[in-house]
Each structure stands twice: as structure tokens, then as C-alpha cells.
Motif scaffolding. Structure first.
Motif, PDB file in Angstrom:
ATOM      1  N   GLN A  73       3.952  -9.696 -40.618  1.00 62.11           N
ATOM      2  CA  GLN A  73       4.100  -9.806 -41.944  1.00 62.11           C
ATOM      3  C   GLN A  73       4.674 -11.147 -42.255  1.00 62.11           C
ATOM      4  OE1 GLN A  73       6.250  -6.473 -43.782  1.00 62.11           O
ATOM      5  NE2 GLN A  73       7.981  -7.015 -42.532  1.00 62.11           N
ATOM      6  N   ASN A  74       5.351 -11.547 -41.306  1.00 59.30           N
ATOM      7  CA  ASN A  74       6.157 -12.965 -41.263  1.00 59.30           C
ATOM      8  C   ASN A  74       5.276 -14.092 -41.218  1.00 59.30           C
ATOM      9  OD1 ASN A  74       8.743 -11.699 -41.430  1.00 59.30           O
ATOM     10  ND2 ASN A  74       9.243 -11.950 -39.356  1.00 59.30           N
ATOM     11  N   LEU A  75       3.884 -13.941 -40.876  1.00 57.74           N
ATOM     12  CA  LEU A  75       2.841 -14.830 -40.795  1.00 57.74           C
ATOM     13  C   LEU A  75       1.789 -14.868 -41.802  1.00 57.74           C
ATOM     14  CD1 LEU A  75       2.266 -14.076 -36.809  1.00 57.74           C
ATOM     15  CD2 LEU A  75       3.506 -15.935 -37.860  1.00 57.74           C
ATOM     16  N   GLN A  76       2.087 -14.196 -42.847  1.00 58.63           N
ATOM     17  CA  GLN A  76       0.952 -13.972 -43.919  1.00 58.63           C
ATOM     18  C   GLN A  76       0.761 -15.465 -44.620  1.00 58.63           C
ATOM     19  OE1 GLN A  76      -1.043 -11.450 -44.226  1.00 58.63           O
ATOM     20  NE2 GLN A  76       0.311 -10.893 -42.308  1.00 58.63           N
ATOM     21  N   THR A  82      -9.219 -16.724 -43.581  1.00 59.21           N
ATOM     22  CA  THR A  82      -9.585 -17.253 -44.795  1.00 59.21           C
ATOM     23  C   THR A  82     -10.020 -19.103 -44.530  1.00 59.21           C
ATOM     24  OG1 THR A  82      -7.797 -18.292 -45.665  1.00 59.21           O
ATOM     25  CG2 THR A  82      -8.115 -15.915 -45.921  1.00 59.21           C
ATOM     26  N   SER A  83     -10.838 -19.500 -45.564  1.00 60.38           N
ATOM     27  CA  SER A  83     -11.152 -20.754 -45.320  1.00 60.38           C
ATOM     28  C   SER A  83      -9.773 -21.779 -45.244  1.00 60.38           C
ATOM     29  CB  SER A  83     -12.241 -21.175 -46.068  1.00 60.38           C
ATOM     30  OG  SER A  83     -11.910 -21.072 -47.373  1.00 60.38           O
ATOM     31  N   SER A  84      -8.842 -20.964 -45.792  1.00 61.67           N
ATOM     32  CA  SER A  84      -7.679 -21.936 -46.004  1.00 61.67           C
ATOM     33  C   SER A  84      -6.472 -21.802 -44.758  1.00 61.67           C
ATOM     34  CB  SER A  84      -6.824 -21.646 -47.199  1.00 61.67           C
ATOM     35  OG  SER A  84      -7.802 -21.759 -48.467  1.00 61.67           O
ATOM     36  N   ALA A  85      -7.026 -21.194 -43.720  1.00 66.89           N
ATOM     37  CA  ALA A  85      -6.223 -20.920 -42.714  1.00 66.89           C
ATOM     38  C   ALA A  85      -5.281 -22.124 -42.390  1.00 66.89           C
ATOM     39  CB  ALA A  85      -6.936 -20.509 -41.316  1.00 66.89           C
ATOM     40  N   LYS A  86      -4.062 -22.345 -42.108  1.00 66.87           N
ATOM     41  CA  LYS A  86      -3.081 -23.396 -41.917  1.00 66.87           C
ATOM     42  C   LYS A  86      -3.044 -23.788 -40.375  1.00 66.87           C
ATOM     43  CE  LYS A  86      -1.654 -23.116 -46.187  1.00 66.87           C
ATOM     44  NZ  LYS A  86      -2.032 -21.927 -46.647  1.00 66.87           N
ATOM     45  N   THR A  87      -3.002 -25.183 -40.380  1.00 67.07           N
ATOM     46  CA  THR A  87      -2.668 -25.756 -38.871  1.00 67.07           C
ATOM     47  C   THR A  87      -1.266 -25.528 -38.740  1.00 67.07           C
ATOM     48  OG1 THR A  87      -4.635 -27.217 -38.946  1.00 67.07           O
ATOM     49  CG2 THR A  87      -2.602 -27.881 -37.585  1.00 67.07           C
ATOM     50  N   MET A  88      -0.972 -25.192 -37.466  1.00 67.28           N
ATOM     51  CA  MET A  88       0.648 -25.143 -37.161  1.00 67.28           C
ATOM     52  C   MET A  88       0.807 -26.164 -36.027  1.00 67.28           C
ATOM     53  SD  MET A  88       1.409 -21.190 -36.786  1.00 67.28           S
ATOM     54  CE  MET A  88       0.358 -20.690 -35.508  1.00 67.28           C
ATOM     55  N   THR A  89       2.263 -26.451 -35.908  1.00 66.17           N
ATOM     56  CA  THR A  89       2.613 -27.221 -34.929  1.00 66.17           C
ATOM     57  C   THR A  89       3.581 -26.713 -34.192  1.00 66.17           C
ATOM     58  OG1 THR A  89       2.240 -29.259 -36.068  1.00 66.17           O
ATOM     59  CG2 THR A  89       3.665 -29.557 -34.461  1.00 66.17           C
ATOM     60  N   ASN A 137      -6.907 -19.967 -37.663  1.00 63.60           N
ATOM     61  CA  ASN A 137      -8.114 -18.991 -37.432  1.00 63.60           C
ATOM     62  C   ASN A 137      -8.627 -18.585 -38.752  1.00 63.60           C
ATOM     63  OD1 ASN A 137      -9.761 -17.169 -36.288  1.00 63.60           O
ATOM     64  ND2 ASN A 137      -8.445 -15.868 -35.436  1.00 63.60           N
ATOM     65  N   THR A 138      -9.926 -19.268 -38.981  1.00 61.82           N
ATOM     66  CA  THR A 138     -10.439 -18.954 -40.133  1.00 61.82           C
ATOM     67  C   THR A 138     -11.117 -17.882 -40.226  1.00 61.82           C
ATOM     68  OG1 THR A 138     -12.413 -20.253 -39.801  1.00 61.82           O
ATOM     69  CG2 THR A 138     -10.700 -21.319 -40.752  1.00 61.82           C
TER      70      THR A 138
END
Length: 341
Positions: A73-76, A82-89, A137-138
Motif C-alpha cells: 500500500q506504500n507503492l500505490q 496502468t499506462s501511467s506506471a512511474k519510472t523509479m531511481t 510495470n504497465t
């Protein structure tokens, strides 16, 4: 506790860092310790170290390293699936006398998919900063629950059947993996691996966020709360309560923050004089040798701890304490509540 020796198991150590150990890899005399060296120019003063003691070679199915488990739940905000899946570093600092190729794997628990990256420790005994970009991950959602969302795994050795090609695309597999280039940190008794300044964030890398101690402590206490622990000797109150007609005493313990799930109790049993109780009507100390958690009376915010008391004291209020002594004749007791992932 000055050090943690995982031997052939996966255990939590410093600041919720867990030892990743599959196939009961024999870490032998290796220890996880807090080290006082760090890249001080970046504002760090300590690091976590895997200090090898004897040489070991992993079998084909064995993997060992360090890992962080992140609650789903901390990663929502990643918007996975979804097509808006975020990139992380992912950024971190490493230091070792064992140069060569190491691997970092992120494993998405709900989807059993992973990405796998190599990085290189180029110079012996030199702090080096590593930066890894992780595409979103979309295809697969991270469930909005209190289970594991992501495993972030720093691999330190891996057997042949746990080896795969590096990939920045989310790939199906529920195994802990490394590439065939992964070094074996256990190939020499004098090897060690240190790490600090780990940060996983959405978007591009920024300066490390130095969180205040109190905030970090409260976050940790969601997963593990030390109600009583060795502090140099004497008695420390666990909680207060009442002795029932059956002779069982029930003491209430209140957690400093809401725990992830109903916790289990981690406490010493069978040690003479480990726990002491004093009743309201008689201040004379009496001793009990085992305590337990009453799951029917325990929530995410408080626990009820039970112990054996004389039925002649039924109806009396009492205080339950833990005894800490470092001498050979004293009991060494502790009371922890575990709601780890």
C-alpha cells in the motif's frame, strides 16, 4: 546486539534490513554489523556491513544477499498496471575489498515479475555511488494491501541455476536471481561488503533525504516494536493489568504506532526470574518464567500479555516487568512484538 549471524536462514538485522538467504546457504561465520565508516562528505556516518568469516560456495539453487521489503500500500503512487506506471531511481553507496560485478534485483510480489541490473565495484575500499533507473510495470498492478509489494535485493552470491540475463523489462519469475557475472563475496574469508545511503524514489535521482530519527523510528515500529530490551540491568515495566480468578494475569501493552498486522510476541521463555510481577495489595516481588500473547485481546494498537500468577491473588491489579541482567546468574529477558513482512 552487536552483530547478526544468519547462518543458514533469512533474518532481520539493522533498521529492518533483512538477510536474503535461499536454499539455506551456509553463511558460516559471516556477520551483519553496523559499521562506522561511510561517505561523510554526503552526510552519512554509518553503514551496514556483511563481514565474511570463512569461504563458502553456493550450490546451484542458493542465493545470499541483503534486501528490503516494501509494503504494497506504500507503492500505490507508482500506478503499476496502468499506462501511467512511474519510472523509479535507485541510488546507493557501496564499499568493498572485493571488486567486480554485483547485481540488484527488484521483484514484484503480486505479479511474480522482476527486473535485474548489474553494477560494478571498480576500486577496492572506496565509496562508490550507484544509480539505477527502473522502468514502471504497465502490465501488472501492485495490490493495495498490507502484504509485500516489492523486494529490493542486493545479491552477494548466487548459484548457477539462479542465474539469468540482466533485464530492465519486467520479466516473469518468482525466484531471486543474479547474472552469471555476479561475484561470490564468500570466496575469501577476509571479504566484506558495506552499503549506505540507499534511496528508492519516483523520477530522477535527487539528494538523499535525511529523515529525522523520530520519523524513521515510528516507521520501523509499524513492523517491529521492542517493548522491553536489555538496557544495562534491572527491571523494566511491560504493562499493568489484573489477575483473573483462574490465576492468570493479563497485562496491557500499548504500541507507539499502529502495527501492520496483529503482531506475535517474541520473548524469552523458561529462564528463572526472567519476569517479575507485583500486585497492588502486596508489593513483594514474585516471579514467573513465561509470558504469552492473548491473540483474542490483541489488536493493531495494543496487546494483552498473559502470565501465571497465584489464584489467591485473583482480582488484584498487578504490574508485569522484565528482568535484565548481564551477569551469569541473572535472567536475560526481552519483550518484542513482530509484525514484519
Amino acid at each position: 546486539l552487536g552483530s547478526f549471524n544468519p547462518v543458514t536462514s533469512s533474518i532481520y538485522t539493522l533498521d529492518r534490513w533483512k538477510v536474503l538467504n535461499t536454499g539455506t546457504f551456509d553463511t558460516d561465520s559471516a556477520k551483519v554489523v553496523q559499521d562506522n565508516t561511510a561517505p561523510t562528505s554526503e552526510g552519512f556516518s554509518k553503514s551496514i556491513m556483511m563481514n565474511i568469516g570463512n569461504t563458502e560456495t553456493p550450490s546451484s539453487t542458493q542465493v545470499c544477499g541483503l534486501q528490503q521489503l516494501i509494503e504494497a500500500q506504500n507503492l500505490q503512487s507508482l500506478a503499476y498496471g496502468t499506462s501511467s506506471a512511474k519510472t523509479m531511481t535507485l541510488t546507493f553507496w557501496v564499499y568493498s575489498n572485493k571488486t567486480g560485478t554485483y547485481c540488484v534485483q527488484l521483484l514484484q510480489d503480486d505479479a511474480s515479475k522482476y527486473v535485474l541490473y548489474e553494477y560494478t565495484i571498480s576500486s577496492s575500499n572506496t565509496w562508490e555511488k550507484k544509480t539505477i533507473t527502473i522502468a514502471g510495470n504497465t502490465a501488472n498492478v501492485i495490490n493495495n494491501d498490507t502484504g509485500v509489494g516489492l523486494y529490493v535485493n542486493w545479491i552477494l552470491c548466487a548459484g548457477s541455476s539462479r542465474q539469468a540475463s540482466a533485464t530492465s523489462s519486467w520479466t516473469s519469475s518468482g525466484n531471486y536471481l543474479a547474472t552469471s557475472n555476479q561475484v561470490n563475496l564468500w570466496d575469501h574469508a577476509d571479504n566484506y561488503f558495506k552499503m549506505t545511503g540507499c534511496q528508492l524514489q519516483i523520477g530522477s535521482a535527487t539528494d538523499f533525504i535525511h529523515e529525522d530519527y523520530g520519523t524513521t523510528l515510528r516507521k520501523c515500529q509499524r513492523y517491529f516494536y521492542m517493548a522491553c530490551g536489555p538496557d544495562g540491568g534491572g527491571y523494566e515495566t511491560i504493562g499493568t493489568g489484573m489477575i483473573y480468578y483462574s490465576g492468570t494475569g493479563y497485562a496491557n501493552v500499548y504500541f507507539p504506532t499502529t502495527m501492520r498486522t496483529q503482531p506475535s510476541i517474541v520473548a524469552l521463555s523458561g529462564s528463572s526470574g526472567a519476569y517479575m510481577y507485583q500486585t497492588l495489595l502486596s508489593n513483594t516481588a514474585a516471579y514467573t518464567h513465561q509470558i504469552a500473547i492473548d491473540t483474542g485481546k490483541t489488536s493493531l494498537n495494543a496487546a494483552t500479555v498473559s502470565c501465571a500468577c497465584p489464584s489467591s491473588r485473583a482480582g488484584e491489579a498487578f504490574r508485569l516487568s522484565a528482568h535484565f541482567s548481564h551477569d551469569a546468574n541473572g535472567g536475560q529477558s526481552f519483550v518484542n512484538f513482530d509484525a514484519e513482512l
